[in-house]
Each structure stands twice: as structure tokens, then as C-alpha cells.
Scaffold this motif. Structure first.
Motif, PDB file in Angstrom:
ATOM      1  N   GLY A   6      63.974  78.449  35.838  1.00 37.72           N
ATOM      2  CA  GLY A   6      64.407  79.064  37.241  1.00 37.72           C
ATOM      3  C   GLY A   6      65.533  80.027  37.028  1.00 37.72           C
ATOM      4  N   THR A   7      66.200  80.165  38.192  1.00 39.29           N
ATOM      5  CA  THR A   7      67.436  80.980  38.074  1.00 39.29           C
ATOM      6  C   THR A   7      68.643  80.189  37.625  1.00 39.29           C
ATOM      7  OG1 THR A   7      67.979  80.241  40.366  1.00 39.29           O
ATOM      8  CG2 THR A   7      66.787  82.294  40.168  1.00 39.29           C
ATOM      9  N   ASP A   8      68.463  78.747  37.427  1.00 39.15           N
ATOM     10  CA  ASP A   8      69.596  78.109  37.210  1.00 39.15           C
ATOM     11  C   ASP A   8      69.027  76.946  36.191  1.00 39.15           C
ATOM     12  OD1 ASP A   8      72.432  77.771  36.943  1.00 39.15           O
ATOM     13  OD2 ASP A   8      72.404  76.487  38.550  1.00 39.15           O
ATOM     14  N   GLY A   9      68.251  77.185  35.035  1.00 36.29           N
ATOM     15  CA  GLY A   9      67.770  76.046  34.015  1.00 36.29           C
ATOM     16  C   GLY A   9      66.419  75.838  34.598  1.00 36.29           C
ATOM     17  N   VAL A  10      66.065  74.685  33.917  1.00 37.33           N
ATOM     18  CA  VAL A  10      65.034  73.970  34.340  1.00 37.33           C
ATOM     19  C   VAL A  10      65.220  72.816  35.161  1.00 37.33           C
ATOM     20  CG1 VAL A  10      63.047  72.880  33.406  1.00 37.33           C
ATOM     21  CG2 VAL A  10      63.999  74.703  31.914  1.00 37.33           C
ATOM     22  N   ARG A  11      64.356  72.837  36.359  1.00 37.23           N
ATOM     23  CA  ARG A  11      64.630  71.617  37.259  1.00 37.23           C
ATOM     24  C   ARG A  11      63.215  71.129  37.863  1.00 37.23           C
ATOM     25  NH1 ARG A  11      69.475  73.641  41.620  1.00 37.23           N
ATOM     26  NH2 ARG A  11      70.929  74.049  39.903  1.00 37.23           N
ATOM     27  N   GLY A  12      63.409  69.873  38.328  1.00 42.87           N
ATOM     28  CA  GLY A  12      62.181  69.400  38.750  1.00 42.87           C
ATOM     29  C   GLY A  12      62.643  67.839  39.162  1.00 42.87           C
ATOM     30  N   VAL A  13      61.649  66.929  39.611  1.00 42.47           N
ATOM     31  CA  VAL A  13      61.698  65.567  39.936  1.00 42.47           C
ATOM     32  C   VAL A  13      61.843  64.924  38.625  1.00 42.47           C
ATOM     33  CG1 VAL A  13      60.798  63.567  41.100  1.00 42.47           C
ATOM     34  CG2 VAL A  13      60.825  65.760  42.348  1.00 42.47           C
ATOM     35  N   ALA A  14      62.900  64.322  38.296  1.00 39.19           N
ATOM     36  CA  ALA A  14      63.010  63.504  37.024  1.00 39.19           C
ATOM     37  C   ALA A  14      62.098  62.492  36.954  1.00 39.19           C
ATOM     38  CB  ALA A  14      64.641  63.157  36.905  1.00 39.19           C
ATOM     39  N   GLY A  15      61.455  62.463  35.628  1.00 34.25           N
ATOM     40  CA  GLY A  15      60.599  61.368  35.403  1.00 34.25           C
ATOM     41  C   GLY A  15      58.915  61.961  35.829  1.00 34.25           C
ATOM     42  N   ARG A  16      58.908  62.894  36.676  1.00 35.13           N
ATOM     43  CA  ARG A  16      57.562  63.539  36.911  1.00 35.13           C
ATOM     44  C   ARG A  16      57.486  64.952  36.517  1.00 35.13           C
ATOM     45  NH1 ARG A  16      56.398  63.498  43.213  1.00 35.13           N
ATOM     46  NH2 ARG A  16      57.532  65.453  43.254  1.00 35.13           N
ATOM     47  N   ASP A  17      58.301  65.866  37.191  1.00 33.29           N
ATOM     48  CA  ASP A  17      58.247  67.080  36.465  1.00 33.29           C
ATOM     49  C   ASP A  17      59.209  67.299  35.026  1.00 33.29           C
ATOM     50  OD1 ASP A  17      56.869  67.940  38.976  1.00 33.29           O
ATOM     51  OD2 ASP A  17      58.726  67.993  39.987  1.00 33.29           O
ATOM     52  N   LEU A  18      60.225  66.699  35.261  1.00 36.89           N
ATOM     53  CA  LEU A  18      61.188  66.660  34.188  1.00 36.89           C
ATOM     54  C   LEU A  18      61.262  65.615  33.503  1.00 36.89           C
ATOM     55  CD1 LEU A  18      63.370  68.368  32.697  1.00 36.89           C
ATOM     56  CD2 LEU A  18      65.138  67.776  34.206  1.00 36.89           C
ATOM     57  N   THR A  19      60.240  65.388  32.558  1.00 34.93           N
ATOM     58  CA  THR A  19      60.282  64.137  31.918  1.00 34.93           C
ATOM     59  C   THR A  19      61.168  63.988  30.578  1.00 34.93           C
ATOM     60  OG1 THR A  19      58.717  65.006  30.587  1.00 34.93           O
ATOM     61  CG2 THR A  19      57.811  63.822  32.613  1.00 34.93           C
ATOM     62  N   ALA A  20      61.296  62.854  29.807  1.00 35.11           N
ATOM     63  CA  ALA A  20      61.798  62.455  28.633  1.00 35.11           C
ATOM     64  C   ALA A  20      61.320  63.383  27.770  1.00 35.11           C
ATOM     65  CB  ALA A  20      61.973  61.341  28.509  1.00 35.11           C
ATOM     66  N   GLU A  21      59.920  63.522  27.447  1.00 34.89           N
ATOM     67  CA  GLU A  21      59.260  64.151  26.598  1.00 34.89           C
ATOM     68  C   GLU A  21      59.759  65.872  26.753  1.00 34.89           C
ATOM     69  OE1 GLU A  21      56.690  60.668  27.483  1.00 34.89           O
ATOM     70  OE2 GLU A  21      57.943  62.026  28.847  1.00 34.89           O
ATOM     71  N   SER A 100      72.108  68.280  35.131  1.00 37.30           N
ATOM     72  CA  SER A 100      72.249  68.540  36.539  1.00 37.30           C
ATOM     73  C   SER A 100      71.298  69.331  37.517  1.00 37.30           C
ATOM     74  CB  SER A 100      73.903  68.833  37.082  1.00 37.30           C
ATOM     75  OG  SER A 100      73.865  68.768  38.430  1.00 37.30           O
ATOM     76  N   ALA A 101      71.084  68.768  38.473  1.00 42.73           N
ATOM     77  CA  ALA A 101      70.295  69.414  39.754  1.00 42.73           C
ATOM     78  C   ALA A 101      71.217  69.993  40.920  1.00 42.73           C
ATOM     79  CB  ALA A 101      69.134  68.670  40.317  1.00 42.73           C
ATOM     80  N   SER A 102      72.582  70.221  40.732  1.00 38.74           N
ATOM     81  CA  SER A 102      73.716  70.795  41.281  1.00 38.74           C
ATOM     82  C   SER A 102      73.610  70.293  42.741  1.00 38.74           C
ATOM     83  CB  SER A 102      73.122  72.338  41.310  1.00 38.74           C
ATOM     84  OG  SER A 102      74.233  73.033  42.195  1.00 38.74           O
ATOM     85  N   HIS A 103      73.264  70.906  43.767  1.00 33.49           N
ATOM     86  CA  HIS A 103      73.220  70.461  45.179  1.00 33.49           C
ATOM     87  C   HIS A 103      71.927  69.773  45.576  1.00 33.49           C
ATOM     88  CE1 HIS A 103      71.457  74.479  45.127  1.00 33.49           C
ATOM     89  NE2 HIS A 103      70.984  73.929  46.309  1.00 33.49           N
ATOM     90  N   ASN A 104      71.019  69.728  44.682  1.00 31.10           N
ATOM     91  CA  ASN A 104      69.863  69.006  45.078  1.00 31.10           C
ATOM     92  C   ASN A 104      69.852  67.265  45.026  1.00 31.10           C
ATOM     93  OD1 ASN A 104      68.890  71.530  44.625  1.00 31.10           O
ATOM     94  ND2 ASN A 104      66.952  70.847  43.666  1.00 31.10           N
ATOM     95  N   PRO A 105      68.978  66.763  45.928  1.00 26.53           N
ATOM     96  CA  PRO A 105      69.155  65.300  46.115  1.00 26.53           C
ATOM     97  C   PRO A 105      69.135  64.521  44.764  1.00 26.53           C
ATOM     98  CG  PRO A 105      66.984  66.102  46.779  1.00 26.53           C
ATOM     99  CD  PRO A 105      67.680  67.286  46.719  1.00 26.53           C
ATOM    100  N   ALA A 106      69.353  63.197  44.841  1.00 22.97           N
ATOM    101  CA  ALA A 106      69.256  62.489  43.599  1.00 22.97           C
ATOM    102  C   ALA A 106      67.959  62.446  42.751  1.00 22.97           C
ATOM    103  CB  ALA A 106      69.853  61.088  43.958  1.00 22.97           C
ATOM    104  N   PRO A 107      66.876  62.443  43.117  1.00 20.54           N
ATOM    105  CA  PRO A 107      65.616  62.309  42.475  1.00 20.54           C
ATOM    106  C   PRO A 107      65.322  63.578  41.632  1.00 20.54           C
ATOM    107  CG  PRO A 107      65.269  61.598  44.684  1.00 20.54           C
ATOM    108  CD  PRO A 107      66.530  62.348  44.755  1.00 20.54           C
ATOM    109  N   ASP A 108      65.925  64.640  42.120  1.00 18.79           N
ATOM    110  CA  ASP A 108      66.043  66.075  40.995  1.00 18.79           C
ATOM    111  C   ASP A 108      66.769  65.720  39.854  1.00 18.79           C
ATOM    112  OD1 ASP A 108      63.923  66.662  42.972  1.00 18.79           O
ATOM    113  OD2 ASP A 108      65.313  68.363  43.874  1.00 18.79           O
ATOM    114  N   ASN A 109      66.421  66.425  38.909  1.00 20.18           N
ATOM    115  CA  ASN A 109      67.472  66.835  37.957  1.00 20.18           C
ATOM    116  C   ASN A 109      66.863  67.974  37.074  1.00 20.18           C
ATOM    117  OD1 ASN A 109      69.626  66.320  36.017  1.00 20.18           O
ATOM    118  ND2 ASN A 109      69.179  64.134  36.146  1.00 20.18           N
TER     119      ASN A 109
END
Length: 445
Positions: A6-21, A100-109
Motif C-alpha cells: 500500500g502507501t506505507d508497506g505491506v499491512r494487514g491483520v497479523a496472523g491472518r493477512d500478514l502471516t509468518a510465511e 509496525s502498523a503505525s497508528h492502526n490498532p494492535a491486531p494489525d501489523n
């Protein structure tokens, strides 16, 4: 699949959208796309993160991906995004990574990459990283694999750098700092104290889950209350990764990014430090900012929303100052990206240098009423092509005339469309924005 970046890297809900893989694969692809493997000696990467719980497993995945690609890794630990950018350059690293997911809530990264010199990646390089995801490659073995070590002490190098940029100290200034339970919770108080300020800190007890929760630059009520209760001269608030800063004056009034940018632009122009007497801002900047800059003899160059676009315009044209209403300010003489802590130190230094309260400095511009409505649950990809929305915008612009404006913008980091309206009065701005938001909800389904 749509574009990952996106405009600031790759973001999403960690563990679901943004996985370890995905984090591991992105790191491998980035090492290849940035040319830091094979034939380049021992390439080095620095990796930092904010305090989110998910940052722990994502850091492990990123480090594994880089090391398996033959890249030596320095783990910086919890540090602001601009600290990682600075240390990428200062430590002569080949690549920097911030989680980091900046100003987003904790579940995001999120994952953000920096090239050599601490520079954000252009779109073409991000596209190359995506293209190379999952490609076949010769894997290093034996002595060719990357080595990993901790480099937590490098935080002091970053703080020392910030202090060397200041035009003066903060001796005796009473400051409340809200660290958003985020990446600045140790370095911000340290920098302010070393600069001479009397510091009260809130939002400085991260537990991995409370980042940005009712605190920081997106929730200023706690900071306002703390400033008023303590009788402080000023309050400053960072977001989760501390690449932005907003402020509160001694009366509890918010001083936003446009006002901070105006204060610094005028001060830098008067001291001959504002390159080409020009400041870079985005299309979201308040009309009052543009009027103030015209009065001060400062030219304004506009870009799309996103500090990366502000930075591109600055670098291309040799400008030294730019920023966004959200508090992302870039001081290119001292940093390669937006830096909330750097911004706060220079803002506070002006309060001390000019011996004027922040409220008086902020009066350099008058904000026109501006209303922003975030419309969720719509197809943001259709915002630019919907005839119904285009007709509604044209009608609204006719109603507002030259005394206002409309901006419809799909968010680059979240699933929403932003409706922004400026007008002569708060009531008119609310009415027009509300009508447009209704059109967005009905037409972008």
C-alpha cells in the motif's frame, strides 16, 4: 490478487493477512530485489519493530528470511520507524526493515523496507519484490548463511543524532509526552530530558496489546487532560511507530500537522534554512495553511496524500521541509523520512527560542473548518469511476464555491473511503460532508 504494497508497506491483520510465511517470503524477495545477496560481500540488514505482540513472531520470520538469503542481521529491538531509517544509513546497512502498523490498532501489523541510505522504496522496487515472491533461488549454505546479533544499544546513536540537529535546548520547558504505548516509549522521554525539558510521560507502558489504545496522536484527550492537570507548557503526542507528531498547547487546544509545518516553515525561512523558500504539503492540507504560507512568502508545492509522495517531491526538487496534516513531517536536512520525535524537538525548540507560548506560534495560520468522514464497508476501488459520486462532488463544489473544497480519497492503508470537506462554517462543512458520505455508501457497493 491485488497489489500487496500500500502507501506505507505491506499491512494487514497479523496472523491472518500478514502471516509468518508471508513475512519470511517478503524478506527473501526483498533481499533479491534490492540486490543484497550474492557477490556483494557480507550484506547487512537492520530490523526494528514496535511493541505489538505480533511483532515478535514477525521479527523472527523476517530475520529468518534475511539470514537464509545470506544477509547478516542486526536486531534493533523496539524503536521508531524513523530510527530504523536513520540507522540503516548510519550503520551502512544494505537494507532496513520496520515491523509496525503505525497508528492502526494492535491486531494489525505491517512490514516496511528501506533501501541503502535509509530511503523508502519506489513503487517499481516494491513491484519487483512482489514479482519475485516464491521464485526459485540458490540457497546459501555453511559459512554463506547470514548471521544474527542484537544491537539494542544503537537506540542511543539515534537519540544523540536527534539532539545534534536542534537549534537550541529546551531548558525548563514543561512537556507532557504521550508515547502511544508504542515504539517511542523509551527514546522520546530520553531525548526530551537530554534536551533539557521537564518531562511527564503518558502512554509509555506497552504490553503488546495496548498500542494506540485511547492514547497517542489519534486520541488526544488524555494528553489534553494531562497538560491541563499538570500546568505544562505543551504536550506532544506520537503514534505507534513515532513517525508522526501532534501537539497540545497550554490551554488544551490541539496544534495539528499543518500548524506545526507552518511554524517550522516560517522559522526556517526567517533563518535562511528553508530551501528555495518552499514547503511541500499534500492535497489534504487545510486552506488556512496555504493562505498563511502565501502571507509569509513561502511557496507551497502539493502532492498526493502519503509522506512517501511528499518525500519524492522534496528530493526531486531539492526542498528541505514538507509534511502532512496528520503530523508526518519530513526535515530532509536531518532525516530521510517522517520523524515525530525530530519534529517535536524542533517545534519545542522554537517555543523556547522565540520565548512565546505554542498557542501564539500556532496563530500563524487560521484553520478553516474541515470535516473528515471515513466511510467503511464500500468498494474503494470504484471511487474514481463512479458517475453518481462524480456528480455529487461537482454539485458540492458548486455550493461551496471558492471558499471551500471537496476531496474524496480511498485510503491507502485501510479499507475505507475518506470524504473531506472544507467550508466557511463548521455547519456547512458537516452538511456537505454528510451528504457526500451518504452518496459514497450508496454508490460504491
Amino acid at each position: 490478487m491485488g497489489r500487496l504494497f500500500g502507501t506505507d508497506g505491506v499491512r494487514g491483520v497479523a496472523g491472518r493477512d500478514l502471516t509468518a510465511e508471508l513475512a519470511l517470503d517478503l524478506s527473501v524477495a526483498a533481499a533479491h530485489a534490492l540486490g543484497v545477496t550474492g557477490g556483494h560481500g557480507r550484506p547487512v540488514a537492520v530490523v526494528g519493530r514496535d511493541p505489538r505482540a505480533s511483532g515478535e513472531f514477525l521479527e523472527a520470520a523476517v530475520v529468518a528470511g534475511l539470514a537464509s538469503s545470506g544477509v547478516d542481521v542486526l536486531r534493533l529491538g523496539v524503536l521508531p520507524t524513523p530510527a530504523v531509517a536513520y540507522l540503516t544509513e548510519a550503520l551502512h546497512a544494505d537494507v532496513g526493515v520496520m515491523l509496525s502498523a503505525s497508528h492502526n490498532p494492535a491486531p494489525d501489523n505491517g512490514i516496511k523496507f528501506f533501501a541503502r541510505g535509509g530511503l523508502k522504496l519506489p513503487d517499481a522496487v516494491e513491484d519487483e519484490i512482489e514479482r519475485r515472491l516464491g521464485e526459485s533461488w540458490d540457497r546459501p549454505v555453511g559459512a554463506s548463511v547470514g548471521r544474527v546479533r542484537d544491537a539494542y544499544g544503537e537506540a542511543n546513536r539515534y537519540v544523540s543524532h536527534l539532539l545534534t540537529t536542534m537549534p537550541g535546548g529546551l531548558d525548563g520547558l514543561r512537556v507532557v509526552a504521550d508515547c502511544a504505548n508504542g515504539a517511542a516509549h523509551t527514546v522520546a522521554p530520553e531525548a526530551l530530558l537530554r534536551a533539557g525539558a521537564i518531562v511527564e510521560t503518558i502512554g509509555a507502558s506497552p504490553d503488546g496489546l495496548n498500542i494506540n489504545e485511547g492514547c497517542g496522536s489519534t486520541h488526544l484527550d488524555r494528553l489534553r487532560d494531562a497538560v491541563l492537570a499538570s500546568g505544562a507548557d505543551v504536550g506532544v503526542a506520537y503514534d505507534g511507530d513515532a513517525d508522526r507528531c501532534l501537539a497540545v498547547d497550554a490551554t488544551g487546544e490541539v496544534v495539528d500537522g499543518d500548524q506545526i509545518l507552518a511554524i517550522l516553515a516560517v522559522a526556517m525561512k526567517e533563518s535562511g534554512r528553508l530551501a528555495k523558500d518552499t514547503v511541500v504539503a499534500t492535497v489534504m492540507s487545510n486552506l488556512g495553511f496555504k493562505i498563511a504560507m502565501r502571507t509569509a512568502g513561502v511557496e507551497v508545492v502539493e502532492t498526493a496524500v502519503g509522506d512517501r509522495y511528499v518525500l519524492e517531491a522534496m528530493k526531486h526538487n531539492g526542498f528541505s521541509l514538507g509534511g502532512e496534516q496528520s503530523g508526518h513531517l519530513i526535515m530532509l536536512d536531518h532525516a530521510t523520512t517522517g520523524d515525530g520525535l525530530l519534529t517535536s524537538l524542533h517545534l519545542l525548540a522554537e517555543v523556547v527560542r522565540q520565548k512565546r507560548p505554542l498557542a501564539e506560534l500556532a496563530s500563524v495560520m487560521t484553520r478553516l473548518p474541515q470535516v473528515l468522514i471515513n466511510v467503511r464497508g464500500v468498494d474503494k476501488s470504484r471511487a474514481a469511476t463512479s458517475p453518481e459520486l462524480a456528480a455529487a462532488v461537482a454539485h458540492a463544489e458548486g455550493v461551496l464555491g471558492r471558499s471551500g473544497r471537496v476531496l474524496i480519497r480511498p485510503s491507502g492503508t485501510e479499507p475505507m473511503v475518506r470524504v473531506m470537506v472544507e467550508a466557511e462554517s463548521e455547519d456547512q462543512a458537516h452538511a456537505v460532508a454528510s451528504d457526500l458520505a451518504d452518496v459514497v455508501r450508496t454508490s460504491l457497493v
